[in-house]
Enzyme design. Structure first.
Site, mmCIF file in Angstrom:
data_model
loop_
_atom_site.group_PDB
_atom_site.id
_atom_site.type_symbol
_atom_site.label_atom_id
_atom_site.label_comp_id
_atom_site.label_asym_id
_atom_site.label_seq_id
_atom_site.Cartn_x
_atom_site.Cartn_y
_atom_site.Cartn_z
ATOM 1 N N LYS A 79 0.811 -1.224 0.000
ATOM 2 C CA LYS A 79 0.000 0.000 0.000
ATOM 3 C C LYS A 79 0.844 1.274 0.000
ATOM 4 C CE LYS A 79 -4.439 -1.200 0.164
ATOM 5 N NZ LYS A 79 -5.434 -0.651 -0.758
ATOM 6 N N SER A 333 1.128 -9.935 -0.369
ATOM 7 C CA SER A 333 0.876 -8.492 -0.346
ATOM 8 C C SER A 333 1.013 -7.826 1.010
ATOM 9 C CB SER A 333 -0.530 -8.209 -0.891
ATOM 10 O OG SER A 333 -1.507 -8.877 -0.107
#
Length: 409
Positions: A79, A333
């Site tokens: 992110k 992720s």
């Protein structure tokens, strides 16, 4: 259109909801995104994450599995890329007014660290239910944390309203071209790190920013590579949106993989995905837990559920289609796991690998019934019993874990 997650279910591993574009590129102007990705300044704060082989998983599946280690970023999540990509383009005047976002996790940390790097004030709105460890981590990066709202929608409404009142720039988690371009640098790195043949890249899908960015780059320079989304069965907003040909809103969303637990995908990510991606694979919570265990056994790293989602999807896909000898990439992720969830993950991991099953039965609450039940099932590889008395129904609920012989069951 509001729909239920259960209205679209298909076998785990199946490449379902293939969009009209079918991964071919369609009419999307990919060149604009290619330029944004190539010129992104994400490396001011992010690292080029390694592409690690997974030898144990590769041997078991008969394919060469590679893991794109976004869990090794400074905030333990991809992110950071999108947040900084957008914030680095803000003018000096905009930075002086500050930024604001709404997030319960990884996006919040990405915005906070980006603001620290750029020297601007950041307000992070987080739901009141956010664990203390998460909001304190954001505070340590210098951001102002506001705990507001019981749900994410309430928190987001607060953040957007405060942005208008104070002139702050709202930094969305996925629905903005610059955020998508920042996430797209993951795809750029994979292409550079993996020059040989590559069958598919498996990408966890929440709001869609990561897969949209990766597809925008990969389909421009390596169009033969499949870009496949992975979602949980109970948080399948992208699969349902592709199926209906329009963005939908889930009436309820499963929160186990909280990093991808969104009710609606972004408008711009959906526009890109319906033209560029090759489909979506759905997986269960148990399969996600099994992949968390796989990651730990590979290199002693612990992923959050959303971080292991692509691994679970890659395994399910390879098994469903009997893929052999190919190379696939799964994006790990994120690694912002709450410690208190590890017990549940450990319990469900063996279920996901089909080595144990959690079963349940009701028996009348009478003297001697439990011992009779044990004599009946006890010899069949029972590893754990849990006993709960229901006074209202005057019966007992027995939960038990049973070892399964995969070869014969």
């Amino acid at each position: 259109m509001k729909v239920a997650a259960g209205s679209l279910q298909y076998q785990s591993g199946l490449l379902g909801t293939v969009p009209d574009g079918g991964g071919g590129g369609g009419n999307v102007n990919e060149m604009s995104y290619l330029t944004r990705i190539l010129s992104s300044k994400v490396y001011d704060v992010a690292i080029e994450s390694p592409l690690d082989s997974a030898p144990k998983l590769s041997e078991r599946l008969g394919v060469r599995v590679w893991l794109k280690r976004e869990d090794l970023q400074p905030v333990f999540s991809f992110k950071l890329r999108g947040a900084y990509s957008m914030m680095a383009k803000l003018t000096g005047e905009q930075l002086a007014k500050g930024v604001i976002c709404s997030s319960a996790g990884n996006h919040a940390q990405g915005v906070a660290l980006s603001a620290l790097k750029l020297g601007c004030n950041a307000v992070i709105a987080m739901p009141v239910t956010t664990p203390e460890i998460k909001w304190k981590t954001v505070e340590r990066m210098g951001a102002t944390v506001v705990l507001v709202g019981e749900s994410y929608d309430e928190t987001q409404s607060y953040a957007k309203q405060r942005a208008k009142e104070e002139g702050r720039i709202f930094i969305p988690p996925f629905d903005h071209p610059d955020v998508i371009a920042g996430q797209g640098t993951v795809g750029m790195e994979i292409v550079r790190q993996m020059p040989g043949p590559l069958h598919a890249i498996f990408v966890p899908v929440g709001g869609g920013g990561l897969i949209a960015g990766i597809a925008a780059y990969v389909k421009r320079v390596r169009p033969e590579v499949r870009v496949i989304g992975v979602e949980p069965f109970d948080a399948n907003a992208m699969a349902l949106s592709l199926y209906h040909g329009q963005r939908i809103v889930l009436d309820q969303v499963g929160g186990f993989a909280d990093g991808v637990a969104v009710k609606a995908v972004g408008e711009e990510p959906f526009r890109l995905c319906k033209e560029l991606v090759d489909g979506v694979v759905l997986v269960s919570r148990d399969a996600i837990c099994a992949s968390i265990k796989d990651m730990f056994e590979e290199n002693r790293s612990i992923l959050e559920p959303a971080g292991a989602l692509a691994m679970a999807g890659a395994e399910a896909y390879c098994k469903y289609y009997g893929l052999k000898g190919e190379s696939v990439v799964a994006i790990t992720s994120g690694a912002n796991m709450n410690f208190d969830r590890l017990g549940l993950v450990s319990q469900l991991a063996d279920v996901g690998r089909w080595s144990e099953a959690v079963l349940a039965t009701f028996v009348p609450e009478k003297w001697g019934n439990f011992i009779q039940f044990y004599k009946l099932v006890g010899p069949v590889n029972i590893t754990e019993f849990r006993y709960r008395y229901d006074a209202h129904k005057e019966q007992a609920l027995i939960l038990y874990r049973q070892v399964i012989n995969v070869a014969s069951s």
